[in-house]
Design a protein around this motif. Structure first.
Motif, PDB file in Angstrom:
ATOM      1  N   ALA A 170      -0.429  38.953  23.004  1.00 15.00           N
ATOM      2  CA  ALA A 170      -1.067  38.260  21.823  1.00 15.00           C
ATOM      3  C   ALA A 170      -0.787  36.845  22.177  1.00 15.00           C
ATOM      4  N   ASP A 171      -1.631  35.825  21.921  1.00 11.65           N
ATOM      5  CA  ASP A 171      -1.435  34.584  22.284  1.00 11.65           C
ATOM      6  C   ASP A 171      -0.375  33.960  20.992  1.00 11.65           C
ATOM      7  N   ASN A 172      -0.508  34.453  20.029  1.00 11.55           N
ATOM      8  CA  ASN A 172       0.448  33.986  18.935  1.00 11.55           C
ATOM      9  C   ASN A 172       1.833  34.536  18.766  1.00 11.55           C
ATOM     10  N   ALA A 173       2.065  35.293  19.683  1.00  7.23           N
ATOM     11  CA  ALA A 173       3.315  36.158  19.641  1.00  7.23           C
ATOM     12  C   ALA A 173       4.477  35.013  19.850  1.00  7.23           C
ATOM     13  N   GLU A 174       5.665  35.412  19.176  1.00  6.07           N
ATOM     14  CA  GLU A 174       6.715  34.697  19.277  1.00  6.07           C
ATOM     15  C   GLU A 174       8.023  35.421  19.895  1.00  6.07           C
ATOM     16  N   GLU A 175       8.814  34.776  20.686  1.00  3.68           N
ATOM     17  CA  GLU A 175       9.956  35.504  21.414  1.00  3.68           C
ATOM     18  C   GLU A 175      10.992  35.370  20.142  1.00  3.68           C
ATOM     19  N   TYR A 176      11.802  36.520  20.065  1.00  6.82           N
ATOM     20  CA  TYR A 176      13.037  36.580  19.189  1.00  6.82           C
ATOM     21  C   TYR A 176      14.290  36.906  20.007  1.00  6.82           C
ATOM     22  N   ALA A 177      15.139  36.338  19.789  1.00  8.07           N
ATOM     23  CA  ALA A 177      16.346  36.603  20.404  1.00  8.07           C
ATOM     24  C   ALA A 177      17.166  37.480  19.327  1.00  8.07           C
ATOM     25  N   THR A 178      17.599  38.814  20.023  1.00  6.63           N
ATOM     26  CA  THR A 178      18.129  39.868  18.938  1.00  6.63           C
ATOM     27  C   THR A 178      19.536  39.950  19.311  1.00  6.63           C
ATOM     28  N   PHE A 179      20.204  40.489  18.379  1.00  7.65           N
ATOM     29  CA  PHE A 179      21.654  40.692  18.602  1.00  7.65           C
ATOM     30  C   PHE A 179      21.889  41.808  17.602  1.00  7.65           C
ATOM     31  N   TYR A 180      23.445  42.292  17.717  1.00  7.87           N
ATOM     32  CA  TYR A 180      23.789  43.477  16.996  1.00  7.87           C
ATOM     33  C   TYR A 180      25.105  42.919  16.185  1.00  7.87           C
ATOM     34  N   ILE A 181      25.056  43.706  14.882  1.00  7.00           N
ATOM     35  CA  ILE A 181      26.375  43.625  13.928  1.00  7.00           C
ATOM     36  C   ILE A 181      26.485  45.120  13.814  1.00  7.00           C
ATOM     37  N   ASP A 182      27.385  45.528  14.616  1.00  8.93           N
ATOM     38  CA  ASP A 182      27.803  46.974  14.892  1.00  8.93           C
ATOM     39  C   ASP A 182      26.593  47.583  15.231  1.00  8.93           C
ATOM     40  N   LYS A 183      26.021  48.557  14.509  1.00 11.51           N
ATOM     41  CA  LYS A 183      24.761  49.204  15.198  1.00 11.51           C
ATOM     42  C   LYS A 183      23.507  48.475  14.566  1.00 11.51           C
ATOM     43  N   HIS A 184      23.537  47.459  13.671  1.00 11.22           N
ATOM     44  CA  HIS A 184      22.360  47.031  13.051  1.00 11.22           C
ATOM     45  C   HIS A 184      21.899  45.929  14.040  1.00 11.22           C
ATOM     46  N   TRP A 185      20.360  46.119  14.185  1.00 12.03           N
ATOM     47  CA  TRP A 185      19.589  45.337  15.273  1.00 12.03           C
ATOM     48  C   TRP A 185      18.958  44.186  14.335  1.00 12.03           C
ATOM     49  N   LEU A 186      19.394  42.803  14.555  1.00 13.95           N
ATOM     50  CA  LEU A 186      19.039  41.688  14.134  1.00 13.95           C
ATOM     51  C   LEU A 186      18.483  40.696  15.174  1.00 13.95           C
ATOM     52  N   GLY A 187      17.710  39.736  14.355  1.00 17.74           N
ATOM     53  CA  GLY A 187      17.162  38.892  15.564  1.00 17.74           C
ATOM     54  C   GLY A 187      16.632  37.410  14.748  1.00 17.74           C
ATOM     55  N   LEU A 188      16.665  36.362  15.580  1.00 13.42           N
ATOM     56  CA  LEU A 188      16.182  34.951  15.014  1.00 13.42           C
ATOM     57  C   LEU A 188      15.086  34.703  16.106  1.00 13.42           C
ATOM     58  N   PRO A 189      14.234  33.629  15.500  1.00 12.73           N
ATOM     59  CA  PRO A 189      13.164  33.241  16.602  1.00 12.73           C
ATOM     60  C   PRO A 189      14.107  32.382  17.681  1.00 12.73           C
ATOM     61  N   ALA A 190      13.611  32.873  19.056  1.00 12.34           N
ATOM     62  CA  ALA A 190      14.298  32.359  20.161  1.00 12.34           C
ATOM     63  C   ALA A 190      14.205  30.890  20.351  1.00 12.34           C
ATOM     64  N   ALA A 191      13.262  30.058  19.661  1.00 11.60           N
ATOM     65  CA  ALA A 191      13.300  28.809  19.782  1.00 11.60           C
ATOM     66  C   ALA A 191      14.262  28.004  18.996  1.00 11.60           C
TER      67      ALA A 191
END
Length: 877
Positions: free
Chosen positions: A705-726
């Motif tokens: 998708a042209d409007n897709a945005e990359e997200y930088a992800t990480f873990y807090i214990d087993k929980h998967w979280l992310g922020l915009p890579a920008a």
């Protein structure tokens, strides 16, 4: 054993498992070289030199360790065989030294020699004496001939009537005639056995009880080759390549398990004073060990040494998987983390490899972030760089995987050695017992043929003097055969007439009511014997033991019986102690213990206070249900310790407890070799489980998708979280976070990043997730949502993938939760290599707000040292 030995390099070439891993790592090294070059050309910003060096060092270490343990496995196995080969035969020969000493005093021999010297010996005297020799060999079946000679070396009587020799010139005869030694032992070619290249013969002069004057010489010819064949058959399996040998003092082969590989008479290079050597014989390289006997009760044998050789090309065949195949995998994984078996260096290798890969993944993660921001790269370059970065990460994973597999192989090799050792030494314990008790069955039957016993017990009533005569014989026997606590002779009614042990003299005149005595009086053949159950007896201080019994017969009538009371407590204990494994310093392996257990799971003997004689055995009782002669092993958890437990069921020795023997007694030897304390192992596993590394795979979910945005992800214990890579500056590891006094717990502290000092938010505390950050190398993500917004850090467990997500794939958080306490703006379903997973997308603005709120809360609660939140954030910016 040390890798400094120059032969190590030669042996490594024969280690198939080692070579497999080395080839895999060499291929990966080529990949690393190519990726390093491409990375420099593409400008990914990832420096792999440190990673390559770190992986290079760790792979060298683990390959060297695997080589050493592979060598140790083989050396341990063949060393035990060499030691046992010589010690078992020495134990056997010790019994022979007692045999010749006792038989040479037989009145039948001295009486015959008196007749011979007086010229009165007749043909029937020779026949009777030969029959007595035959009775003897029927019981002591280790001899192929018994020979009586006069002082001139003339053979007067011998059991083997096919032997053509009538007069001997063997120096052994002259030596025996002029010696007062209890025995003369000789191994050489003798005219007493002219068809054999070498014979083992025991000799002693025959005298009257009251004189040292030699009437003649008695010789016992031992079945040496037959005995060694049996020893080698028990020690070396049909599919094993090693060759068992005995060497004399000139290093000549006097016994060989494989005459085609190593023939008799060959002179070999010995390994005395060394753990092992590599030697050449008949154009072939062998790994060899040599061991001196430990002796038995002060007897050191004829000066022979145990020697085992194995062709180098077959010395390190990979059979570990077969050995551990039946072991519970959970138990196996436990003991493979044992600090008792492995050094901290070896145990730390998987963690070290994971840490290297984690740091590499951080570099790849940052590389992806930086590629996104680098305006000098066009889309095509960015895609190439991203693929290259993922390939770098993949190659790291492959390297880590090979290292972990190599280490697992190393661990399994060590555990396999322990399991094989337990089985081997359990077999040794049973063999020692069976061979020892074989002699006891022989003794009772032979002593029942003592002429004094037969003649006196045939009388209707015995005088005190006659009882004393029987006692005198019993005392003489017991002094020569110290394995017995007591010897008793009883009449046809079971009434005790004499004992060898003065402590039991009070029992003379009492009737033995035990079943074994009644059964002994029912025996009709000189080859028959009985054995009591392992039970308490008044003849052994009411302690449990075995009593061997036989009928005493005179002129085809049973006139009484003999009972020989085995001194089971010290004798069984000594047997078990001799079967314990030893370390390189020849000390018993600390914490190891052995047991004898019968088919009722009753403990017969033990080297551990935890298993009292007579107690019920409950640790892996199925190992006591093996068929005769079979072996088994397993891993057991007992009293908070893991053990390798080996077992071997008794199968007898020669005819004793064999197919033709009426006596059956199922006894199992078990040996416990410590593998580590459960608490130590569990503590290590728990500490490793707390450490979460940067473990992510190349993203396979990149949307077009042209409007897709990359997200930088990480873990807090087993929980998967992310922020915009920008919004991400980079991920770093930090150890210099400075805590702020009197601030909210959600603020981990402040630390310097570049020219700025930034606050670090502890997301675990903010969201109520149970996660304890490590003391060292804390994973921090630096976030800046915009050029005019402040930078801050997030304390996380580990880094994750960087997927591209289209806006329409993000669901508002309110669609899932009515109320939330997470600074998030939505949830996305993302495909990963493990399947579809939920990714919580955070808001950087909300996180800044939470930091501000935490600082303001600290301001309101601290009157003496107020904190200006705006100033703090501005300074951090």
């Amino acid at each position: 054993m040390t890798t400094a030995n120059p032969n190590i390099a030669t042996m490594k070439q024969s280690m198939s498992s080692l070579n497999r891993y080395r080839e895999s790592l060499q291929q990966l090294q080529g990949t690393w070289d190519n990726l390093s070059l491409l990375s420099q050309l593409s400008g990914t910003g990832t420096d792999m030199s440190e990673t390559r060096q770190a992986f290079g060092k760790i792979t060298t270490d683990v390959l060297d360790s695997l080589a050493q343990e592979t060598l140790n496995k083989t050396i341990t196995a063949i060393t035990a065989k060499a030691q046992v080969a010589v010690d078992i035969v020495v134990r056997n020969l010790f019994e022979r030294t007692a045999d010749i000493g006792f038989l040479s005093t037989d009145d039948n021999l001295s009486n015959f020699l008196d007749k011979h010297l007086a010229g009165l010996a007749e043909a029937h005297d020779i026949i009777q004496l030969r029959e007595r020799f035959n009775e003897y060999v029927q019981k002591y079946s280790v001899y192929f001939n018994v020979i009586l000679l006069d002082a001139q070396g003339n053979i007067l009587v011998q059991l083997d009537d096919t032997n053509p020799t009538t007069q001997s010139h063997d120096p052994l005869i002259k030596e025996a005639l002029h010696s007062n030694a209890a025995y003369i032992e000789a191994f050489h070619h003798s005219d007493l056995a002219p068809t054999q290249s070498s014979s083992l013969i025991y000799a002693r002069k025959v005298c009257h009880d009251d004189s040292d004057a030699a009437l003649g010489v008695l010789c016992l010819c031992f079945k040496f080759e037959n005995e060694m064949d049996g020893i080698f058959q028990d020690l070396i399996g049909k599919n094993e390549w090693c060759v068992g040998l005995l060497l004399d003092e000139q290093d000549r082969v006097i016994a060989s398990s494989d005459h085609y590989q190593i023939p008799l008479g060959a002179t070999l290079e010995h390994a005395q004073g060394q753990d092992w050597i590599v030697t050449r014989f008949a154009g072939r390289l062998y790994l060899a060990v040599t061991r001196e006997t430990k002796g038995y009760q002060g007897y050191m044998g004829p000066g022979w040494r145990g020697h085992v050789m194995i062709p180098l090309e077959h010395a390190f065949e990979d059979n570990v998987a077969n050995i551990i195949a039946g072991i519970d995998t959970k138990l196996l994984k436990k003991v493979m983390r044992s600090p008792l078996l492995f050094s901290q260096t070896l145990l730390g290798i998987p963690k070290q490899a994971a840490t290297i890969q984690s740091k590499l993944n951080q570099s790849v993660w940052n590389g992806n972030i930086w590629q996104k921001r680098d305006a000098s790269h066009n889309a095509q370059q960015n895609n190439f760089s991203k693929m290259l970065l993922w390939e770098i990460s993949n190659t790291g994973f492959k390297t880590q995987s090979v290292v972990e597999k190599t280490v697992a192989d190393l661990y399994q090799t060590v555990v396999a050695v322990m399991l094989e050792n337990s089985r081997f030494f359990a077999s040794l314990a049973v063999d020692i017992m069976d061979r020892n008790l074989y002699e006891r069955a022989n003794d009772c039957r032979w002593w029942a043929l003592t002429a004094t016993f037969q003649r006196l017990l045939a009388k209707p009533e015995l005088s005190s003097q006659e009882k004393s005569a029987i006692t005198k014989v019993l005392v003489y026997i017991n002094k020569a055969y110290t394995v017995y606590s007591n010897l008793v002779v009883f009449d046809r009614n079971g009434c005790i007439v004499a004992t060898s042990n003065p402590a039991y003299q009070r029992m003379v005149g009492e009737t033995i009511t035990a079943d074994w005595a009644k059964a002994a009086l029912q025996l009709r053949q000189s080859q028959d014997y009985v054995v009591s159950d392992f039970e308490p007896s008044p003849l052994y201080g009411n302690q449990p033991t075995y009593i061997y019994g036989a009928a005493i017969r005179h002129q085809e009538q049973t006139v009484g019986g003999i009972g020989i009371v085995f001194d089971s407590t010290p004798q069984f204990s000594a047997m078990l102690m001799d079967a314990l494994p030893h370390n390189a310093d020849n000390d018993v392996v600390k914490g190891s213990f052995t047991l004898y257990v019968d088919e009722k799971l009753c403990v017969i003997s033990s080297t551990s206070r935890d298993f009292a004689v007579g107690s019920h055995f409950t640790v892996h009782p199925e190992l006591c249900k093996l068929t005769p002669g079979s072996t088994g092993f397993d891993i057991a958890l007992y009293n908070g310790n893991y053990y390798a437990v080996g077992a071997r069921a008794s199968s007898g020795y020669r005819e004793y407890k064999g197919a033709g023997d009426n006596y059956k007694n199922h006894v199992t030897a078990l040996i416990f070799i410590p593998l580590g304390k459960a608490a130590d192992i569990n503590a290590m596993i728990d500490s490793e489980n707390l450490l979460q590394q940067n473990q992510f795979k190349p993203a396979s979910n990149m949307t077009t998708a042209d409007n897709a945005e990359e997200y930088a992800t990480f873990y807090i214990d087993k929980h998967w979280l992310g922020l915009p890579a920008a919004h991400i500056v980079e991920a770093i590891q930090a150890n210099n976070i400075k805590p702020l006094p009197d601030t909210s717990s959600v603020l981990e502290g402040m630390f310097k990043h570049g020219d700025s000092v930034v606050p670090v938010l502890n997301l675990a505390r903010l969201t109520g997730i149970d996660f304890q950050a490590p003391e060292q190398d804390k994973q921090i993500i630096i976030v800046q949502a915009g050029p005019k917004l402040p930078k801050f850090g997030l304390l996380v467990s580990a880094l994750g993938e960087i997927p591209a997500i289209a806006p329409n794939a993000i669901e508002p958080l309110s669609a899932f939760f009515a109320t939330i306490n997470i600074p998030a703006e939505g949830i996305a379903k993302v495909m990963t290599d493990k399947g579809e997973n939920l990714l919580i997308l955070l808001s950087a603005i909300n996180l800044i707000t939470r930091i501000s709120e935490a600082a303001q809360q600290a301001n309101s609660q601290t009157a003496t040292s107020p904190v200006n939140t705006d100033e703090m954030l501005e300074q951090a910016a």
